[in-house]
Design a protein around this motif. Structure first.
Motif, PDB file in Angstrom:
ATOM      1  N   PRO A 158      18.273 -23.425  43.578  1.00 48.32           N
ATOM      2  CA  PRO A 158      17.275 -24.515  42.765  1.00 48.32           C
ATOM      3  C   PRO A 158      16.501 -23.502  41.869  1.00 48.32           C
ATOM      4  CG  PRO A 158      16.682 -24.660  44.719  1.00 48.32           C
ATOM      5  CD  PRO A 158      17.601 -23.916  44.893  1.00 48.32           C
ATOM      6  N   PRO A 159      16.842 -23.984  40.453  1.00 48.03           N
ATOM      7  CA  PRO A 159      17.046 -22.992  39.347  1.00 48.03           C
ATOM      8  C   PRO A 159      14.694 -23.032  39.434  1.00 48.03           C
ATOM      9  CG  PRO A 159      16.759 -24.717  38.646  1.00 48.03           C
ATOM     10  CD  PRO A 159      17.275 -25.567  40.215  1.00 48.03           C
ATOM     11  N   HIS A 160      13.710 -23.875  39.693  1.00 50.77           N
ATOM     12  CA  HIS A 160      12.711 -23.301  39.839  1.00 50.77           C
ATOM     13  C   HIS A 160      11.939 -22.608  41.027  1.00 50.77           C
ATOM     14  CE1 HIS A 160      13.150 -26.833  42.396  1.00 50.77           C
ATOM     15  NE2 HIS A 160      12.067 -26.530  43.382  1.00 50.77           N
ATOM     16  N   ASP A 161      12.858 -22.040  41.724  1.00 47.85           N
ATOM     17  CA  ASP A 161      12.677 -20.470  43.024  1.00 47.85           C
ATOM     18  C   ASP A 161      13.334 -18.989  42.392  1.00 47.85           C
ATOM     19  OD1 ASP A 161      14.044 -22.604  46.124  1.00 47.85           O
ATOM     20  OD2 ASP A 161      11.931 -22.270  44.727  1.00 47.85           O
ATOM     21  N   ILE A 162      13.969 -19.284  40.798  1.00 48.62           N
ATOM     22  CA  ILE A 162      13.747 -18.022  40.196  1.00 48.62           C
ATOM     23  C   ILE A 162      14.100 -17.440  39.095  1.00 48.62           C
ATOM     24  CG2 ILE A 162      16.404 -18.045  41.867  1.00 48.62           C
ATOM     25  CD1 ILE A 162      18.270 -18.828  39.693  1.00 48.62           C
ATOM     26  N   VAL A 163      12.846 -18.864  38.578  1.00 47.61           N
ATOM     27  CA  VAL A 163      12.117 -18.452  37.084  1.00 47.61           C
ATOM     28  C   VAL A 163      11.937 -17.021  36.680  1.00 47.61           C
ATOM     29  CG1 VAL A 163      10.154 -18.829  35.162  1.00 47.61           C
ATOM     30  CG2 VAL A 163      11.203 -20.942  37.289  1.00 47.61           C
ATOM     31  N   GLY A 164      12.370 -16.134  35.768  1.00 44.72           N
ATOM     32  CA  GLY A 164      11.999 -14.842  35.500  1.00 44.72           C
ATOM     33  C   GLY A 164      12.937 -13.759  36.213  1.00 44.72           C
ATOM     34  N   GLU A 165      14.459 -14.440  37.466  1.00 46.62           N
ATOM     35  CA  GLU A 165      15.238 -13.293  37.580  1.00 46.62           C
ATOM     36  C   GLU A 165      16.722 -13.827  36.918  1.00 46.62           C
ATOM     37  OE1 GLU A 165      13.524 -14.554  41.889  1.00 46.62           O
ATOM     38  OE2 GLU A 165      15.372 -13.994  42.035  1.00 46.62           O
ATOM     39  N   GLU A 166      17.339 -12.776  37.355  1.00 44.42           N
ATOM     40  CA  GLU A 166      18.764 -13.032  36.281  1.00 44.42           C
ATOM     41  C   GLU A 166      19.754 -14.176  37.275  1.00 44.42           C
ATOM     42  OE1 GLU A 166      18.921  -8.208  36.572  1.00 44.42           O
ATOM     43  OE2 GLU A 166      21.445  -9.117  36.246  1.00 44.42           O
ATOM     44  N   TYR A 167      19.975 -14.477  35.915  1.00 43.75           N
ATOM     45  CA  TYR A 167      20.945 -15.864  37.397  1.00 43.75           C
ATOM     46  C   TYR A 167      22.252 -15.722  37.634  1.00 43.75           C
ATOM     47  CZ  TYR A 167      24.035 -15.947  32.994  1.00 43.75           C
ATOM     48  OH  TYR A 167      25.005 -15.547  31.810  1.00 43.75           O
ATOM     49  N   GLY A 168      22.565 -14.874  37.012  1.00 45.51           N
ATOM     50  CA  GLY A 168      24.034 -13.398  37.611  1.00 45.51           C
ATOM     51  C   GLY A 168      23.936 -13.523  38.730  1.00 45.51           C
ATOM     52  N   LYS A 169      22.621 -13.569  39.363  1.00 45.10           N
ATOM     53  CA  LYS A 169      22.607 -13.075  41.501  1.00 45.10           C
ATOM     54  C   LYS A 169      22.396 -14.147  41.865  1.00 45.10           C
ATOM     55  CE  LYS A 169      20.269  -8.984  41.037  1.00 45.10           C
ATOM     56  NZ  LYS A 169      18.941  -8.263  40.662  1.00 45.10           N
ATOM     57  N   HIS A 170      22.141 -15.944  41.007  1.00 44.63           N
ATOM     58  CA  HIS A 170      22.001 -16.853  42.370  1.00 44.63           C
ATOM     59  C   HIS A 170      23.286 -18.131  41.550  1.00 44.63           C
ATOM     60  CE1 HIS A 170      18.207 -15.183  43.167  1.00 44.63           C
ATOM     61  NE2 HIS A 170      18.008 -14.600  41.963  1.00 44.63           N
ATOM     62  N   LEU A 171      24.389 -17.305  41.144  1.00 46.25           N
ATOM     63  CA  LEU A 171      25.354 -18.731  40.689  1.00 46.25           C
ATOM     64  C   LEU A 171      25.798 -18.965  41.902  1.00 46.25           C
ATOM     65  CD1 LEU A 171      26.985 -16.944  38.300  1.00 46.25           C
ATOM     66  CD2 LEU A 171      25.905 -18.721  37.953  1.00 46.25           C
ATOM     67  N   LEU A 172      26.318 -20.212  42.333  1.00 43.92           N
ATOM     68  CA  LEU A 172      26.836 -20.952  43.562  1.00 43.92           C
ATOM     69  C   LEU A 172      28.166 -19.942  44.626  1.00 43.92           C
ATOM     70  CD1 LEU A 172      28.802 -23.697  41.237  1.00 43.92           C
ATOM     71  CD2 LEU A 172      26.909 -23.671  43.349  1.00 43.92           C
ATOM     72  N   LYS A 173      27.572 -19.611  45.495  1.00 47.37           N
ATOM     73  CA  LYS A 173      28.520 -19.111  46.560  1.00 47.37           C
ATOM     74  C   LYS A 173      29.282 -19.250  48.264  1.00 47.37           C
ATOM     75  CE  LYS A 173      25.004 -15.069  45.697  1.00 47.37           C
ATOM     76  NZ  LYS A 173      24.222 -15.491  45.286  1.00 47.37           N
ATOM     77  N   PRO A 174      30.401 -19.013  48.846  1.00 46.58           N
ATOM     78  CA  PRO A 174      30.391 -17.897  48.829  1.00 46.58           C
ATOM     79  C   PRO A 174      31.148 -18.017  47.508  1.00 46.58           C
ATOM     80  CG  PRO A 174      31.368 -19.029  49.952  1.00 46.58           C
ATOM     81  CD  PRO A 174      29.578 -19.917  50.202  1.00 46.58           C
ATOM     82  N   ASP A 175      32.289 -16.890  46.569  1.00 45.33           N
ATOM     83  CA  ASP A 175      33.164 -16.474  46.518  1.00 45.33           C
ATOM     84  C   ASP A 175      34.186 -17.152  46.950  1.00 45.33           C
ATOM     85  OD1 ASP A 175      34.803 -13.919  45.125  1.00 45.33           O
ATOM     86  OD2 ASP A 175      34.380 -15.237  43.473  1.00 45.33           O
ATOM     87  N   ASN A 176      34.899 -18.287  46.103  1.00 43.39           N
ATOM     88  CA  ASN A 176      36.598 -19.020  46.024  1.00 43.39           C
ATOM     89  C   ASN A 176      36.582 -19.427  45.177  1.00 43.39           C
ATOM     90  OD1 ASN A 176      34.557 -21.115  46.544  1.00 43.39           O
ATOM     91  ND2 ASN A 176      34.512 -21.435  48.412  1.00 43.39           N
ATOM     92  N   GLU A 177      37.461 -20.590  45.572  1.00 46.15           N
ATOM     93  CA  GLU A 177      38.350 -21.159  44.337  1.00 46.15           C
ATOM     94  C   GLU A 177      37.293 -21.858  43.684  1.00 46.15           C
ATOM     95  OE1 GLU A 177      42.179 -21.790  45.051  1.00 46.15           O
ATOM     96  OE2 GLU A 177      42.163 -22.718  42.764  1.00 46.15           O
ATOM     97  N   GLU A 178      36.432 -22.618  44.543  1.00 48.56           N
ATOM     98  CA  GLU A 178      36.263 -23.726  43.576  1.00 48.56           C
ATOM     99  C   GLU A 178      34.326 -22.689  43.661  1.00 48.56           C
ATOM    100  OE1 GLU A 178      36.753 -26.409  47.281  1.00 48.56           O
ATOM    101  OE2 GLU A 178      34.523 -26.444  46.508  1.00 48.56           O
ATOM    102  N   SER A 179      33.527 -21.816  43.778  1.00 50.02           N
ATOM    103  CA  SER A 179      32.397 -21.450  43.004  1.00 50.02           C
ATOM    104  C   SER A 179      33.117 -20.840  41.717  1.00 50.02           C
ATOM    105  CB  SER A 179      32.190 -20.340  44.373  1.00 50.02           C
ATOM    106  OG  SER A 179      32.961 -19.549  44.765  1.00 50.02           O
ATOM    107  N   ARG A 180      34.104 -20.410  41.576  1.00 50.19           N
ATOM    108  CA  ARG A 180      34.434 -19.859  40.625  1.00 50.19           C
ATOM    109  C   ARG A 180      35.005 -20.579  39.398  1.00 50.19           C
ATOM    110  NH1 ARG A 180      37.036 -15.744  43.848  1.00 50.19           N
ATOM    111  NH2 ARG A 180      39.263 -16.787  44.005  1.00 50.19           N
ATOM    112  N   LEU A 181      35.436 -21.845  40.056  1.00 49.96           N
ATOM    113  CA  LEU A 181      35.708 -23.005  38.341  1.00 49.96           C
ATOM    114  C   LEU A 181      34.715 -22.772  38.076  1.00 49.96           C
ATOM    115  CD1 LEU A 181      37.693 -24.698  37.537  1.00 49.96           C
ATOM    116  CD2 LEU A 181      36.953 -26.258  39.873  1.00 49.96           C
ATOM    117  N   LEU A 182      33.024 -24.106  39.110  1.00 51.14           N
ATOM    118  CA  LEU A 182      32.040 -24.051  38.522  1.00 51.14           C
ATOM    119  C   LEU A 182      31.265 -23.253  38.034  1.00 51.14           C
ATOM    120  CD1 LEU A 182      31.217 -26.369  41.929  1.00 51.14           C
ATOM    121  CD2 LEU A 182      32.372 -27.034  39.357  1.00 51.14           C
ATOM    122  N   ASN A 183      30.964 -22.117  38.535  1.00 45.97           N
ATOM    123  CA  ASN A 183      30.578 -20.745  37.864  1.00 45.97           C
ATOM    124  C   ASN A 183      30.836 -20.421  36.785  1.00 45.97           C
ATOM    125  OD1 ASN A 183      28.903 -20.660  40.429  1.00 45.97           O
ATOM    126  ND2 ASN A 183      29.829 -19.203  41.010  1.00 45.97           N
TER     127      ASN A 183
END
Ligand SMILES: [Zn+2]
Length: 391
Positions: A158-183
């Motif tokens: 949820p974005p309201h949990d990461i205000v002030g933080e680097e968004y790159g650290k909180h993209l969709l996980k785990p790393d796979n074909e689907e998350s790469r597409l959506l990220n």
């Protein structure tokens, strides 16, 4: 007996040192809320579960008697239900916030509270660019919807949990074909939205740009037992935010559109009160949800939260007390605390009161301390509708 249940979203809080150790509820001038509590019985309500998201979705499902372990699939599907979005069986629905990012950091989970009309322009741009990945739907202000056949099993933040933080650290996980597409889609949305006329104008006007599409809270469409079957009451939901309206629609309750209900500080308390009083003529159970206290909690403003509670008391509760019939029970609940010092939801139980004709009241004002002293004790959220009917 008919029942009116008023939910102050995120209204509970912790003592604030700068306010002589008072909470916003204790500091606020709220004669009508206090009158209902004095004439009613009070207690504390356990509305959340430690191993589930601390969201209004889980809390309000529990309060309406729905077991989240069997019917909670995420925030996105509930909001899609409110909008009547068609979702296929093999599709997943995400909440899509339009957020503000600057120098790779999340600055604002609400995109500077972008207006719904501006969001519409940005959402149609996203639909043009990402037609092969999914469909975007406009909701209310920064709260929008994304439907795709991908992403069901991914972990989202949820974005309201990461205000002030680097968004790159909180993209969709785990790393796979689907998350790469959506990220990739989320990251590309920054350039696309930043170049949009809406954000060029917003920047010029000194407003925060809504320059990133952030997807989270996904799941498949749930099915809920009709509220009338579950509780033997014909129910109505009066709310501004899609999350609560969606729960009402999935529970086959009546969910009227209330003009001027915004889910923010400028909401029409008067119209919400009028619609609730009117609904009591025809229905047995009216669930009236007020979002504004939660927004003040997330904003971290004690003054704003006190002001919101005082406005709610003057413009909504007074109107209700002046116009509700004798044979109606009035309850005030809080779905979870959003303490201004935390700026997010906590798991603490919340104060509640049930006022009924003929019921001997506890004589306490409505606040967190009174809840602890109340004669109804600690009650689990799943039991509250039954208790309101039986007390
Ligand atoms: Zn809430």
């Amino acid at each position: 007996m008919k029942h009116l249940v008023i939910v102050g979203d995120g209204m509970a809080d912790y003592p604030v040192e700068e306010a002589n150790g008072k909470t916003p509820l204790q500091a606020a001038e709220k004669p009508n809320m206090d009158e209902i509590a004095r004439r009613g019985r009070m207690g504390m309500l356990r509305t959340l579960r430690p191993n589930l998201p601390r969201g209004s979705d889980v809390a309000n499902l529990i309060i309406l008697g729905y077991d989240p372990y069997s019917c909670y699939t995420g925030r996105g599907p509930l909001e899609a239900a409110a909008r009547g979005v068609r979702v296929g069986d093999n599709e997943v629905v995400f909440r899509c916030n339009l957020i503000t990012v600057e120098e790779n950091r999340v600055v604002d989970y609400s995109g500077g509270h972008v207006t719904t009309s501006d969001a519409e322009v940005l959402i149609s741009e996203l639909n043009r660019r990402f037609v092969n990945i999914g469909r975007f739907y406009t909701g209310v202000s920064y709260r929008n919807i994304f439907v795709s056949k991908w992403g069901g099993g991914l972990r989202a933040t949820p974005p309201h949990d990461i205000v002030g933080e680097e968004y790159g650290k909180h993209l969709l996980k785990p790393d796979n074909e689907e998350s790469r597409l959506l990220n990739r889609m989320m990251v590309e949305s920054i350039r696309i939205l930043s170049e949009n006329q809406v954000n060029i104008r917003r920047r010029k006007a000194g407003d925060r740009p809504a320059n990133m599409a952030w997807i989270w809270g996904q799941g498949r469409m749930p099915s809920l037992e009709p509220f009338s079957l579950k509780h033997g009451l014909r129910g109505v939901v009066i709310a501004a935010v899609d999350l609560i309206k969606g729960i009402g629609k999935l529970a086959q309750m009546h969910v009227p559109e209330v003009p001027g209900a915004t889910g923010y500080y400028d909401t029409s308390y008067e119209n919400k009160a009028a619609y609730a009083v009117k609904a009591l003529e025809e229905f047995d159970f009216v669930y009236l949800h007020v979002e504004a206290p939660d927004e003040a909690g997330h904003e971290g403003s004690f003054e704003t939260k006190v002001k919101v509670i005082e406005e709610m008391d003057r413009r909504l509760l007074k109107k209700i007390l002046d116009s509700v019939e004798e044979n109606v029970s009035i309850s005030i609940l809080v779905d979870h605390p959003t303490p201004v010092s935390v700026r997010n939801h906590t798991l603490d139980p919340t104060p509640f009161t049930v006022m009924k004709p003929g019921l001997k009241g506890d004589g306490l004002p409505f606040d967190e301390n009174s809840g602890l002293k109340g004669s109804l004790g600690l009650v689990d959220g799943m039991e509250i509708v039954k208790l309101i009917k039986s007390v």
